[in-house]
Design a protein around this motif. Structure first.
Motif, PDB file in Angstrom:
ATOM      1  N   TYR A 124       3.475  -7.104 -10.398  1.00 35.46           N
ATOM      2  CA  TYR A 124       3.245  -5.744  -9.947  1.00 35.46           C
ATOM      3  C   TYR A 124       4.425  -5.241  -9.131  1.00 35.46           C
ATOM      4  CZ  TYR A 124      -1.454  -7.098 -11.228  1.00 35.46           C
ATOM      5  OH  TYR A 124      -2.539  -7.553 -11.922  1.00 35.46           O
ATOM      6  N   THR A 125       4.658  -3.954  -9.189  1.00 40.31           N
ATOM      7  CA  THR A 125       5.705  -3.331  -8.390  1.00 40.31           C
ATOM      8  C   THR A 125       5.096  -2.859  -7.079  1.00 40.31           C
ATOM      9  OG1 THR A 125       6.844  -2.596 -10.382  1.00 40.31           O
ATOM     10  CG2 THR A 125       7.404  -1.483  -8.324  1.00 40.31           C
ATOM     11  N   ASN A 126       5.707  -3.260  -5.982  1.00 39.45           N
ATOM     12  CA  ASN A 126       5.286  -2.846  -4.651  1.00 39.45           C
ATOM     13  C   ASN A 126       6.340  -1.946  -4.034  1.00 39.45           C
ATOM     14  OD1 ASN A 126       2.783  -4.330  -3.608  1.00 39.45           O
ATOM     15  ND2 ASN A 126       3.917  -5.965  -4.611  1.00 39.45           N
ATOM     16  N   SER A 127       5.935  -1.075  -3.130  1.00 41.89           N
ATOM     17  CA  SER A 127       6.866  -0.212  -2.393  1.00 41.89           C
ATOM     18  C   SER A 127       6.932  -0.710  -0.948  1.00 41.89           C
ATOM     19  CB  SER A 127       6.384   1.234  -2.415  1.00 41.89           C
ATOM     20  OG  SER A 127       6.381   1.726  -3.726  1.00 41.89           O
ATOM     21  N   TRP A 128       8.120  -1.145  -0.547  1.00 42.60           N
ATOM     22  CA  TRP A 128       8.313  -1.710   0.782  1.00 42.60           C
ATOM     23  C   TRP A 128       9.349  -0.903   1.556  1.00 42.60           C
ATOM     24  CZ3 TRP A 128       4.926  -5.450   1.854  1.00 42.60           C
ATOM     25  CH2 TRP A 128       4.364  -6.160   0.799  1.00 42.60           C
ATOM     26  N   GLU A 137      -0.727   2.416   1.976  1.00 38.99           N
ATOM     27  CA  GLU A 137      -1.910   1.601   2.232  1.00 38.99           C
ATOM     28  C   GLU A 137      -2.145   0.658   1.060  1.00 38.99           C
ATOM     29  OE1 GLU A 137      -5.449   3.521   4.257  1.00 38.99           O
ATOM     30  OE2 GLU A 137      -4.436   5.249   3.386  1.00 38.99           O
ATOM     31  N   ALA A 138      -2.694  -0.492   1.348  1.00 38.57           N
ATOM     32  CA  ALA A 138      -2.933  -1.482   0.298  1.00 38.57           C
ATOM     33  C   ALA A 138      -3.963  -0.963  -0.710  1.00 38.57           C
ATOM     34  CB  ALA A 138      -3.423  -2.786   0.912  1.00 38.57           C
ATOM     35  N   SER A 139      -3.700  -1.289  -1.970  1.00 42.06           N
ATOM     36  CA  SER A 139      -4.626  -0.915  -3.043  1.00 42.06           C
ATOM     37  C   SER A 139      -4.801  -2.104  -3.971  1.00 42.06           C
ATOM     38  CB  SER A 139      -4.073   0.275  -3.831  1.00 42.06           C
ATOM     39  OG  SER A 139      -2.875  -0.085  -4.496  1.00 42.06           O
ATOM     40  N   GLN A 140      -5.772  -1.993  -4.835  1.00 35.12           N
ATOM     41  CA  GLN A 140      -5.932  -2.999  -5.871  1.00 35.12           C
ATOM     42  C   GLN A 140      -4.848  -2.762  -6.927  1.00 35.12           C
ATOM     43  OE1 GLN A 140      -9.944  -3.651  -7.235  1.00 35.12           O
ATOM     44  NE2 GLN A 140     -10.788  -3.252  -5.216  1.00 35.12           N
ATOM     45  N   PRO A 141      -4.397  -3.797  -7.616  1.00 38.98           N
ATOM     46  CA  PRO A 141      -3.274  -3.670  -8.543  1.00 38.98           C
ATOM     47  C   PRO A 141      -3.427  -2.584  -9.605  1.00 38.98           C
ATOM     48  CG  PRO A 141      -3.762  -5.965  -8.175  1.00 38.98           C
ATOM     49  CD  PRO A 141      -4.854  -5.184  -7.503  1.00 38.98           C
ATOM     50  N   ASN A 142      -4.600  -2.430 -10.156  1.00 43.03           N
ATOM     51  CA  ASN A 142      -4.784  -1.464 -11.242  1.00 43.03           C
ATOM     52  C   ASN A 142      -5.470  -0.184 -10.782  1.00 43.03           C
ATOM     53  OD1 ASN A 142      -3.673  -3.084 -13.424  1.00 43.03           O
ATOM     54  ND2 ASN A 142      -5.379  -4.447 -12.995  1.00 43.03           N
ATOM     55  N   THR A 154       1.081  -2.364  -2.590  1.00 37.64           N
ATOM     56  CA  THR A 154       1.421  -1.124  -1.898  1.00 37.64           C
ATOM     57  C   THR A 154       2.122  -0.206  -2.897  1.00 37.64           C
ATOM     58  OG1 THR A 154       2.692  -0.124  -0.100  1.00 37.64           O
ATOM     59  CG2 THR A 154       3.455  -2.278  -0.873  1.00 37.64           C
ATOM     60  N   GLN A 155       1.406   0.829  -3.313  1.00 39.25           N
ATOM     61  CA  GLN A 155       1.923   1.713  -4.353  1.00 39.25           C
ATOM     62  C   GLN A 155       1.516   3.160  -4.087  1.00 39.25           C
ATOM     63  OE1 GLN A 155       0.184   0.536  -8.128  1.00 39.25           O
ATOM     64  NE2 GLN A 155      -1.665  -0.153  -7.127  1.00 39.25           N
ATOM     65  N   GLN A 156       2.354   4.058  -4.502  1.00 40.58           N
ATOM     66  CA  GLN A 156       2.142   5.479  -4.259  1.00 40.58           C
ATOM     67  C   GLN A 156       1.129   6.085  -5.219  1.00 40.58           C
ATOM     68  OE1 GLN A 156       5.672   7.833  -4.831  1.00 40.58           O
ATOM     69  NE2 GLN A 156       4.812   9.597  -3.788  1.00 40.58           N
ATOM     70  N   GLY A 157       0.362   7.049  -4.717  1.00 44.12           N
ATOM     71  CA  GLY A 157      -0.483   7.871  -5.566  1.00 44.12           C
ATOM     72  C   GLY A 157      -1.778   7.266  -6.046  1.00 44.12           C
ATOM     73  N   VAL A 158      -2.197   6.164  -5.439  1.00 46.28           N
ATOM     74  CA  VAL A 158      -3.463   5.556  -5.848  1.00 46.28           C
ATOM     75  C   VAL A 158      -4.408   5.464  -4.652  1.00 46.28           C
ATOM     76  CG1 VAL A 158      -2.334   4.220  -7.663  1.00 46.28           C
ATOM     77  CG2 VAL A 158      -2.752   3.172  -5.452  1.00 46.28           C
ATOM     78  N   ALA A 159      -5.681   5.330  -4.946  1.00 50.80           N
ATOM     79  CA  ALA A 159      -6.681   5.205  -3.882  1.00 50.80           C
ATOM     80  C   ALA A 159      -6.531   3.857  -3.176  1.00 50.80           C
ATOM     81  CB  ALA A 159      -8.081   5.341  -4.476  1.00 50.80           C
ATOM     82  N   PRO A 160      -6.608   3.834  -1.846  1.00 47.24           N
ATOM     83  CA  PRO A 160      -6.514   2.561  -1.126  1.00 47.24           C
ATOM     84  C   PRO A 160      -7.742   1.687  -1.355  1.00 47.24           C
ATOM     85  CG  PRO A 160      -6.964   4.341   0.402  1.00 47.24           C
ATOM     86  CD  PRO A 160      -6.758   4.966  -0.944  1.00 47.24           C
ATOM     87  N   ALA A 214      -6.305 -11.137   0.278  1.00 53.58           N
ATOM     88  CA  ALA A 214      -5.602 -10.314  -0.708  1.00 53.58           C
ATOM     89  C   ALA A 214      -4.115 -10.204  -0.367  1.00 53.58           C
ATOM     90  CB  ALA A 214      -6.239  -8.927  -0.791  1.00 53.58           C
ATOM     91  N   ALA A 215      -3.779 -10.092   0.920  1.00 56.78           N
ATOM     92  CA  ALA A 215      -2.373 -10.048   1.337  1.00 56.78           C
ATOM     93  C   ALA A 215      -1.692 -11.381   1.036  1.00 56.78           C
ATOM     94  CB  ALA A 215      -2.267  -9.714   2.820  1.00 56.78           C
ATOM     95  N   ALA A 216      -2.362 -12.472   1.346  1.00 53.97           N
ATOM     96  CA  ALA A 216      -1.803 -13.804   1.091  1.00 53.97           C
ATOM     97  C   ALA A 216      -1.646 -14.069  -0.403  1.00 53.97           C
ATOM     98  CB  ALA A 216      -2.684 -14.872   1.730  1.00 53.97           C
ATOM     99  N   ASN A 217      -2.449 -13.404  -1.226  1.00 52.37           N
ATOM    100  CA  ASN A 217      -2.348 -13.585  -2.680  1.00 52.37           C
ATOM    101  C   ASN A 217      -1.021 -13.091  -3.246  1.00 52.37           C
ATOM    102  OD1 ASN A 217      -4.848 -14.781  -2.928  1.00 52.37           O
ATOM    103  ND2 ASN A 217      -5.908 -12.914  -3.526  1.00 52.37           N
ATOM    104  N   LEU A 218      -0.249 -12.339  -2.462  1.00 50.08           N
ATOM    105  CA  LEU A 218       1.081 -11.906  -2.906  1.00 50.08           C
ATOM    106  C   LEU A 218       2.055 -13.079  -2.940  1.00 50.08           C
ATOM    107  CD1 LEU A 218       1.416  -8.502  -1.060  1.00 50.08           C
ATOM    108  CD2 LEU A 218       1.502  -8.865  -3.532  1.00 50.08           C
TER     109      LEU A 218
END
Length: 121
Positions: free
Chosen positions: A4-8, A33-38, A61-67, A79-83
């Protein structure tokens, strides 16, 4: 699990004139804000149901999706550690670093609703 692409955003190391002897920053933080991948703008739980264990699903962390919502502290930490190794929920020191860096650089973070009433919600 997919890739997945994340924005940092990088918070550089700095000292603040009001806090002597402390170096802040020096870390990356999620831009959104953190979101689910899909997740999409209209669907916040395509991977994990509300209040469910994230299993191996990472927080993205991605733009334009529901947290990601209806998640406990322990589920969010997982979920954070799963990265991968070294990923974690933001610490109090990291929050302070962001706030002080923003103050020192004349900018303050804003919410995601672009609403002017209340301003910067």
């Amino acid at each position: 699990m997919g890739t997945y692409t994340n924005s940092w955003v990088y918070i550089p190391k700095f000292t603040h004139p009001d806090v002597s002897g402390v170096t802040f920053g020096g870390f990356w933080v999620g831009k959104y804000e953190a979101s689910q991948p899909n997740a999409t703008a209209d669907d916040d739980n395509p991977d994990v149901a509300d209040s469910a264990d994230p299993g191996a699903v990472p927080a993205i962390t991605q733009q334009g999706v529901a947290p990601w919502r209806y998640v406990t502290f322990l589920q969010a930490r997982k979920a954070a550690a799963n990265l991968g190794t070294g990923y974690h929920l933001i610490t109090s020191f990291e929050w302070a670093s962001i706030a002080l860096w923003s103050q020192a650089n004349g900018t303050m973070p804003h919410g995601n609703n672009k609403n002017v009433n209340p301003p910067a919600d």
